[in-house]
Design a protein around this motif. Sequence first.
Motif: not given
Length: 175
Positions: A92, A95-96, A99
């Motif tokens: 990951m 950014r992921q 989120q």
Amino acid sequence: MDTKTNNSQCHDGVLIDQATLLETLIKQWHKAVDEDFAITVFIIDVDKFSRMENKSACFDQILDAIRSQFQRETDFIARFNRKQVMAISSHMNYRQSTQLATRLHKAIASLKLFHPQSPTGRYATVSIGHSTYAPEPNDCYGVLDMLATVIKFVRDAKYEGGNQSKSRLHSRVLK
């Protein structure tokens, strides 16, 4: 194993102790080093948990909502202590992970678990600390450093009022 001890944890309905949780984190860390991918650690803390009514039932619902957000085969979710959950994920990016933290907040909010002592004054909320890092062999930043960082972030999120996430991007992830 006594289910009421503070070091008893839950992973998919199976009780584990904190040593097993740390062992899992270390194994994931070594695999990330060997296979050159990032690892992400989340600690999710229920805000004002001690003032919550029906703690056990509410925590179980929150834990289920958290589990529903982790879909990767390698994800590991376990109770970290009586009011926190630790989640470990791999592959990951920053950014992921950010989120995902946002989705976790939304999933908890959608439960609408009444909790008048929450930071919002109405429903249960969580504070989240998380970090994403791609470890290297002979790296001076280790698994315990990462865990300490995530614990600090969740404390900061709670200290600043709760119902928020704190994180940091490590430069190694950008390489």
